[in-house]
Design an enzyme around this catalytic site. Structure first.
Site, PDB file in Angstrom:
ATOM      1  N   HIS A   1     -35.696 -29.479  -7.131  1.00  0.00           N
ATOM      2  CA  HIS A   1     -35.818 -30.673  -6.295  1.00  0.00           C
ATOM      3  C   HIS A   1     -36.882 -31.633  -6.824  1.00  0.00           C
ATOM      4  CE1 HIS A   1     -39.714 -29.469  -4.671  1.00  0.00           C
ATOM      5  NE2 HIS A   1     -39.233 -28.244  -4.622  1.00  0.00           N
TER       6      HIS A   1
ATOM      7  N   GLU B   1     -36.889 -21.404  -1.345  1.00  0.00           N
ATOM      8  CA  GLU B   1     -38.030 -21.001  -2.168  1.00  0.00           C
ATOM      9  C   GLU B   1     -38.546 -19.614  -1.815  1.00  0.00           C
ATOM     10  OE1 GLU B   1     -39.386 -20.759  -4.773  1.00  0.00           O
ATOM     11  OE2 GLU B   1     -40.702 -22.478  -5.121  1.00  0.00           O
TER      12      GLU B   1
END
Length: 259
Positions: free
Chosen positions: A18, A94
Site C-alpha cells: 500500500h 498486516e
C-alpha cells in the site's frame, strides 16, 4: 519420479504494498491498526495504478486486497482501470504486533527494552503478543491457494505480510531471512510459477518519479513487461515513508513490518 509442485490457481503474482501513511513517514508501528493513506500515499497510488493497469491490459487479472483501509484505498485506485472487481481478504492484512502497535521505534526501545533487543538481534519476540511469523505466512499462503483461476493476481498487502509471503512462496527458511529487502510504499514484486515452483522475477519495483520514460522506452536493464527496480533497490527513506523495519539497523533487525 518425484512429482513437481502443485500448480496454483494463478501463474503470476504481483505483491503490491500500500501507499504511504503518516505513521510510515514517522516510523510508527502500524501492525493491524488502521491509519489512512496520507497525501503522498494517495499520490503514490494514483501514479502507480495506471502504470500497472497498462502493463496488465491484456491479462486475465484478479485483484485482492487486505481489509485494512490503507490497502483497500490503494487497491481502489487500480480496480476501475483494470475493470476488475476488488476482492477483500483479511488474510492479507498486516502482521499483528501486539503491544507495539501505535509506538515508534524509540518508544518500543524505552518501554520494552528486552523485547527491543530480541527484535534487533533477529530473535522472535513472544512477549509483545500479536502473531508469530509462521502464522502470518500460513494465512497469506492460504489466501493465494484460494484465489480464483486467472493468469495474474495482484495482491495489495503490507510490508510484513508481503515479506512473509515471498519467503514462504520461495521456500526460504528462517536462516534465509532478509535475502532481499522489504518493499517500499507502493512498490511491488513479481513472481512467476514455473515447473520447479515459484520464482521471484522482479523485486521492489516502482513507477519512476518522473513518469514513464520518454518515447515509451523501458529503463535500462528491464527485460520484461514491468519497469526495472528503483535506482538503489532501497525502500523510501526512514523519514519519508519507510516503516521501522526499513530504518537502521536494517542488517540485523527482524523483518516484522509496521506497514
Amino acid at each position: 519420479m518425484t512429482a513437481g509442485p502443485v500448480a496454483p490457481p494463478v501463474r503470476r503474482l504481483l505483491v503490491w504494498r500500500h501507499g504511504r501513511t503518516e505513521w510510515n513517514a514517522t516510523g510508527r508501528f502500524q501492525g493491524q491498526l488502521d491509519p489512512p493513506l496520507d497525501d503522498e500515499g494517495r499520490a503514490q497510488a494514483a501514479r502507480t495504478a495506471p502504470f500497472l493497469a497498462a502493463a496488465l491490459r491484456n491479462e486475465d487479472t484478479v485483484l485482492v486486497s487486505s481489509d485494512l483501509q490503507r490497502a483497500v484505498d490503494t487497491a481502489q485506485a487500480l480496480a476501475p482501470l483494470l475493470g476488475a472487481p476488488l476482492r477483500i481478504d483479511e488474510r492479507l492484512r498486516e502482521h499483528g504486533l501486539g503491544s507495539w502497535e501505535g509506538l515508534t521505534r524509540d518508544e518500543v526501545a524505552e518501554r520494552h527494552p528486552d523485547q527491543y533487543e530480541q527484535w534487533v538481534s533477529g530473535q522472535p519476540v513472544p512477549g509483545r503478543g500479536g502473531e508469530a511469523q509462521a502464522d502470518v505466512a500460513a494465512r497469506a499462503l492460504a489466501a493465494v491457494a484460494d484465489l480464483p483461476p486467472a493468469s495474474t493476481a495482484v495482491l495489495v498487502t503490507h510490508g510484513g505480510t508481503a515479506g512473509r509471503l515471498l519467503e514462504a512462496l520461495l521456500g526460504l527458511g528462517s536462516e534465509h531471512r532478509r535475502v532481499f529487502g522489504p518493499l517500499g510504499n507502493c512498490h511491488w514484486s513479481e513472481l512467476s510459477f514455473q515447473a520447479s515452483g515459484w520464482r521471484l522475477m522482479r523485486h521492489n519495483l516502482s513507477v519512476p518519479a518522473a513518469g514513464p520514460q520518454e518515447g515509451g522506452r523501458r529503463p535500462a536493464g528491464d527485460r520484461g513487461p514491468f519497469p526495472g527496480p528503483s535506482a538503489s533497490d532501497v525502500p523510501d527513506a526512514p523519514r519519508s515513508g519507510a516503516t521501522p523495519e526499513e530504518a537502521p539497523p536494517a542488517p540485523v533487525e527482524d523483518a516484522d513490518a509496521a506497514g
